[in-house]
Structures are given as C-alpha cells and as structure tokens.
Design a protein around this motif. Structure first.
Motif, PDB file in Angstrom:
ATOM      1  N   ALA A 127      -3.959  -0.470   9.347  1.00  0.00           N
ATOM      2  CA  ALA A 127      -2.857   0.411   8.953  1.00  0.00           C
ATOM      3  C   ALA A 127      -3.068   0.954   7.544  1.00  0.00           C
ATOM      4  O   ALA A 127      -2.727   2.114   7.258  1.00  0.00           O
ATOM      5  CB  ALA A 127      -1.530  -0.345   9.031  1.00  0.00           C
ATOM      6  N   ILE A 128      -3.645   0.143   6.666  1.00  0.00           N
ATOM      7  CA  ILE A 128      -3.897   0.604   5.294  1.00  0.00           C
ATOM      8  C   ILE A 128      -5.051   1.595   5.268  1.00  0.00           C
ATOM      9  O   ILE A 128      -4.993   2.613   4.565  1.00  0.00           O
ATOM     10  CB  ILE A 128      -4.159  -0.603   4.376  1.00  0.00           C
ATOM     11  CG1 ILE A 128      -2.897  -1.473   4.290  1.00  0.00           C
ATOM     12  CG2 ILE A 128      -4.592  -0.146   2.980  1.00  0.00           C
ATOM     13  CD1 ILE A 128      -3.088  -2.788   3.570  1.00  0.00           C
ATOM     14  N   MET A 129      -6.078   1.335   6.058  1.00  0.00           N
ATOM     15  CA  MET A 129      -7.196   2.288   6.121  1.00  0.00           C
ATOM     16  C   MET A 129      -6.746   3.626   6.687  1.00  0.00           C
ATOM     17  O   MET A 129      -7.273   4.682   6.314  1.00  0.00           O
ATOM     18  CB  MET A 129      -8.337   1.700   6.948  1.00  0.00           C
ATOM     19  CG  MET A 129      -9.105   0.613   6.202  1.00  0.00           C
ATOM     20  SD  MET A 129     -10.610   0.051   7.052  1.00  0.00           S
ATOM     21  CE  MET A 129      -9.882  -0.948   8.364  1.00  0.00           C
ATOM     22  N   ASP A 130      -5.757   3.606   7.583  1.00  0.00           N
ATOM     23  CA  ASP A 130      -5.218   4.847   8.131  1.00  0.00           C
ATOM     24  C   ASP A 130      -4.553   5.707   7.053  1.00  0.00           C
ATOM     25  O   ASP A 130      -4.347   6.907   7.245  1.00  0.00           O
ATOM     26  CB  ASP A 130      -4.210   4.552   9.245  1.00  0.00           C
ATOM     27  CG  ASP A 130      -4.873   4.066  10.522  1.00  0.00           C
ATOM     28  OD1 ASP A 130      -6.098   4.259  10.666  1.00  0.00           O
ATOM     29  OD2 ASP A 130      -4.179   3.485  11.383  1.00  0.00           O
ATOM     30  N   MET A 131      -4.196   5.106   5.922  1.00  0.00           N
ATOM     31  CA  MET A 131      -3.633   5.861   4.796  1.00  0.00           C
ATOM     32  C   MET A 131      -4.714   6.497   3.934  1.00  0.00           C
ATOM     33  O   MET A 131      -4.421   7.166   2.943  1.00  0.00           O
ATOM     34  CB  MET A 131      -2.787   4.933   3.908  1.00  0.00           C
ATOM     35  CG  MET A 131      -1.625   4.258   4.597  1.00  0.00           C
ATOM     36  SD  MET A 131      -0.749   3.169   3.406  1.00  0.00           S
ATOM     37  CE  MET A 131       0.150   2.111   4.541  1.00  0.00           C
ATOM     38  N   ALA A 180       0.830  -1.211   0.000  1.00  0.00           N
ATOM     39  CA  ALA A 180       0.000   0.000   0.000  1.00  0.00           C
ATOM     40  C   ALA A 180       0.861   1.257   0.000  1.00  0.00           C
ATOM     41  O   ALA A 180       0.521   2.255  -0.652  1.00  0.00           O
ATOM     42  CB  ALA A 180      -0.936  -0.006   1.208  1.00  0.00           C
ATOM     43  N   GLU A 181       1.979   1.225   0.711  1.00  0.00           N
ATOM     44  CA  GLU A 181       2.879   2.379   0.716  1.00  0.00           C
ATOM     45  C   GLU A 181       3.491   2.613  -0.663  1.00  0.00           C
ATOM     46  O   GLU A 181       3.716   3.762  -1.060  1.00  0.00           O
ATOM     47  CB  GLU A 181       3.972   2.173   1.758  1.00  0.00           C
ATOM     48  CG  GLU A 181       3.462   2.262   3.195  1.00  0.00           C
ATOM     49  CD  GLU A 181       4.506   1.880   4.227  1.00  0.00           C
ATOM     50  OE1 GLU A 181       5.528   1.271   3.837  1.00  0.00           O
ATOM     51  OE2 GLU A 181       4.287   2.159   5.423  1.00  0.00           O
ATOM     52  N   CYS A 182       3.745   1.542  -1.400  1.00  0.00           N
ATOM     53  CA  CYS A 182       4.265   1.683  -2.769  1.00  0.00           C
ATOM     54  C   CYS A 182       3.284   2.429  -3.666  1.00  0.00           C
ATOM     55  O   CYS A 182       3.686   3.179  -4.555  1.00  0.00           O
ATOM     56  CB  CYS A 182       4.538   0.314  -3.379  1.00  0.00           C
ATOM     57  SG  CYS A 182       5.915  -0.611  -2.652  1.00  0.00           S
ATOM     58  N   TYR A 183       1.977   2.211  -3.431  1.00  0.00           N
ATOM     59  CA  TYR A 183       0.940   2.757  -4.303  1.00  0.00           C
ATOM     60  C   TYR A 183       0.129   3.878  -3.652  1.00  0.00           C
ATOM     61  O   TYR A 183      -0.857   4.340  -4.240  1.00  0.00           O
ATOM     62  CB  TYR A 183      -0.046   1.647  -4.694  1.00  0.00           C
ATOM     63  CG  TYR A 183       0.546   0.410  -5.314  1.00  0.00           C
ATOM     64  CD1 TYR A 183       1.672   0.448  -6.130  1.00  0.00           C
ATOM     65  CD2 TYR A 183      -0.056  -0.845  -5.106  1.00  0.00           C
ATOM     66  CE1 TYR A 183       2.194  -0.702  -6.708  1.00  0.00           C
ATOM     67  CE2 TYR A 183       0.442  -1.996  -5.685  1.00  0.00           C
ATOM     68  CZ  TYR A 183       1.578  -1.923  -6.482  1.00  0.00           C
ATOM     69  OH  TYR A 183       2.082  -3.067  -7.046  1.00  0.00           O
ATOM     70  N   ASN A 184       0.521   4.314  -2.477  1.00  0.00           N
ATOM     71  CA  ASN A 184      -0.335   5.135  -1.623  1.00  0.00           C
ATOM     72  C   ASN A 184      -0.961   6.333  -2.334  1.00  0.00           C
ATOM     73  O   ASN A 184      -2.148   6.611  -2.179  1.00  0.00           O
ATOM     74  CB  ASN A 184       0.471   5.623  -0.399  1.00  0.00           C
ATOM     75  CG  ASN A 184      -0.395   6.324   0.632  1.00  0.00           C
ATOM     76  OD1 ASN A 184      -1.613   6.230   0.590  1.00  0.00           O
ATOM     77  ND2 ASN A 184       0.243   7.004   1.550  1.00  0.00           N
ATOM     78  N   ASP A 185      -0.186   7.061  -3.140  1.00  0.00           N
ATOM     79  CA  ASP A 185      -0.699   8.299  -3.728  1.00  0.00           C
ATOM     80  C   ASP A 185      -1.630   8.077  -4.916  1.00  0.00           C
ATOM     81  O   ASP A 185      -2.216   9.032  -5.435  1.00  0.00           O
ATOM     82  CB  ASP A 185       0.466   9.205  -4.155  1.00  0.00           C
ATOM     83  CG  ASP A 185       1.357   8.552  -5.206  1.00  0.00           C
ATOM     84  OD1 ASP A 185       1.506   7.325  -5.169  1.00  0.00           O
ATOM     85  OD2 ASP A 185       1.905   9.283  -6.062  1.00  0.00           O
ATOM     86  N   ILE A 186      -1.793   6.827  -5.367  1.00  0.00           N
ATOM     87  CA  ILE A 186      -2.649   6.568  -6.528  1.00  0.00           C
ATOM     88  C   ILE A 186      -3.811   5.635  -6.199  1.00  0.00           C
ATOM     89  O   ILE A 186      -4.663   5.389  -7.048  1.00  0.00           O
ATOM     90  CB  ILE A 186      -1.834   5.952  -7.685  1.00  0.00           C
ATOM     91  CG1 ILE A 186      -1.204   4.630  -7.263  1.00  0.00           C
ATOM     92  CG2 ILE A 186      -0.773   6.933  -8.179  1.00  0.00           C
ATOM     93  CD1 ILE A 186      -0.518   3.877  -8.404  1.00  0.00           C
TER      94      ILE A 186
END
Length: 306
Positions: free
Chosen positions: A271-275, A249-255
């Motif tokens: 943790a992913i929902m927090d993003m 998710a961090e690799c793709y976070n902004d898209i």
C-alpha cells in the motif's frame, strides 16, 4: 544529515546514528510544540532529550530526563502545596533555569540552545524548529488542554476529539534551520509520533515545500496496528489516519521518498509503494544501542540508492 526529532523514538535512532557518522555531521531539528512554562521556567522536553543524549546524561531507562537525577526541589514544593503536575528532577531543572535565564537576557530560543550545546560539549547542531511559540492542544469532552496535561498529568486517558497546533500558522522556521537546509539535502524523519512530534515541524509555513526538494526517508514508529510507544495511535485516529505504517506514510506522503518499516510489518509495504514511496524493511524495535546502530547504518545506506 538533518534529522527531524521529537519524543523518545528518534533519540534512540540518534543514539545509533552517532556511531555511524561523526556527531559533527548530524543536525537535529526538534519539535517545540510540546514546550511549556512550569514555575516560571521554559521546559523544552524534546530538545532536552536530545541534549541529554549527546551529552551522555540521558536516563536510558525512561529515555527522558537526567540519569540518577534527584527530586528534592519537586518534593519540597509539593510539601508546601505547590504541585507542578509533573516530576522535574533537580539536574533537569537546572537546564530549564539556565535556558530561561538566557531567554530573559534577550536570546532567541535558537541562540539559547546553541549556547547550551557549547556548554554541554555537544558537537552536533541541535535546533528548535521555530523561535516562535507553538503549542499542541488536545480537545477532549471536558475541554481544551495542553498536550503535556493530556499525556503527563492525565496519562493519555481522555478521549481525543481534536488535535491541533496553536500558533502554527503565525510561526516561522527558525533561521538556524533554514541555514541547515541550505547546506544539507538528506533528511531523516525519525520514528516519532507523526501527529504531535513530527507533525508540528512539517506544518510550519514553507517547511513542506523545502522538504519536497530534499531526499527524505522516514522510519515508521508503528508495527502492525500498534505504536512502539506513546499516544500516536489515539492521536492518529483523532486526525482520521489509519493507525498503521500506511497511515504514517499518508501523513508524510507529499514529502517522502522512502520509508523503513519493521521486518514484522511487511503487509503494509504494498500500500505504501502504491503511493510512489520506496519501502525497505529492518528491525526497528530499538531495544539496544546495537540495534539502533544497525538501523542507523542501514538507513544511511538507503540515501545512496534513492
């Protein structure tokens, strides 16, 4: 729908997707950073896997190559002292020769692949991410090597100090891909290696800006702390990402708008929902076409609610 594909994980999902929506409605944008020339011919492994899938010829025991292929040419060259470093089947080699001849006659890679999809009777659009040369390189304690040398010749064994795409800054998104994005708003990132399969596609200049304007869903290629297949764990670690769905998710976070995790990976959800990414759970371990189809149907449904 546009699907970003590389490796063997996403083709398994494509195998299900084509049972859910018409093949003519599927556009596959494929990683080309693992391409290389062998014995004078261009091999595009990730593209070929998709071509063989849609033309009903893929070896589903390996999820690469042609079913029931033979290796007479490879063995003859090896006996003569010419070791290509990888086993290339005779039918597979015919694909490489045809593509290379089209390129030698002046076609771009996109044009060559379009010609081949027509020849193979494929209804989906299969598009290389770029017509320009991009190569994934691995830095090891012994020096710099191409990804195929690392993964095929050396079985992914060397320590990875660095992973990078040579030529990515100068490469352009292929015209066919740009045209597809003008027509489609739904983008599915398949469960492929986020560093060397999907990473090169989204690292092309201008690609992230395009994806930020689309509905983007990713299916995680990792369950718990282990990639379902391939060297994603070692490569993610080398890039400084946690080997987990959170790291993906961090690799793709902004898209990314939403992410599908395996039902056995619920602990990564918070943790992913927090993003700011919506999270869904489904069986992603595609051991059969029925599971692939069920997952594909579930994912297409998510596009209607995000």
């Amino acid at each position: 729908m546009i699907v970003l594909s590389g490796g063997t994980g996403t083709p398994k999902l494509l195998d299900g997707l084509r049972h859910v929506i018409p093949e003519g409605d599927i556009t596959v944008v494929v990683n080309t950073a693992e391409d290389l020339r062998v014995s004078g011919n261009l091999i595009t492994p990730d593209i070929d896997t998709v071509l063989y899938l849609f033309s009903e010829r893929i070896d589903k025991g390996k999820w690469w190559g042609v079913r029931e292929d033979t290796f007479a040419t490879h063995e003859a060259m090896k006996l003569a002292g010419h070791d290509e470093g990888m086993m290339i089947g005779d039918l597979d080699r015919a694909t490489h020769i045809m593509r290379s001849e089209l390129l030698r006659n002046g076609m771009t890679l996109t044009e060559a692949i379009q010609s081949m999809t027509f020849s193979f009777g494929i209804r989906s659009r299969v598009l290389p991410m770029s017509d320009d040369s991009v190569s994934t390189m691995i830095t090891t304690p012994s020096g710099k090597i191409h990804f195929q040398d690392f993964w095929v010749k050396q079985h992914g064994e060397p320590e990875v100090l660095e992973v990078y795409q040579e030529g990515i800054g100068e490469a352009s998104i292929s015209p066919g891909v740009l045209e597809a994005f003008e027509e489609e708003d739904e983008v599915l990132i398949g469960p492929s290696n986020p560093i060397t399969s999907i990473g090169p596609i989204i690292s092309l200049p201008g690609m992230r800006e395009i994806l930020q304007k689309k509905k983007v869903i990713a299916v995680s290629p990792i369950i718990g702390k282990e990639p379902i297949s391939g060297p994603a764990g070692k490569l993610m670690d080398a890039r400084g990402f946690d080997v987990s769905s959170v790291g993906v998710a961090e690799c793709y976070n902004d898209i990314l708008d939403a992410m599908v995790l395996d039902v056995r990976d619920e602990s990564a959800g918070d943790a992913i929902m927090d993003m700011g990414i919506e999270v869904f759970f489904k069986d992603t371990l595609m051991k059969s076409v029925d599971i692939s189809t069920d997952l594909a149907e579930y994912v297409t449904g998510i596009f209607n609610i995000i």
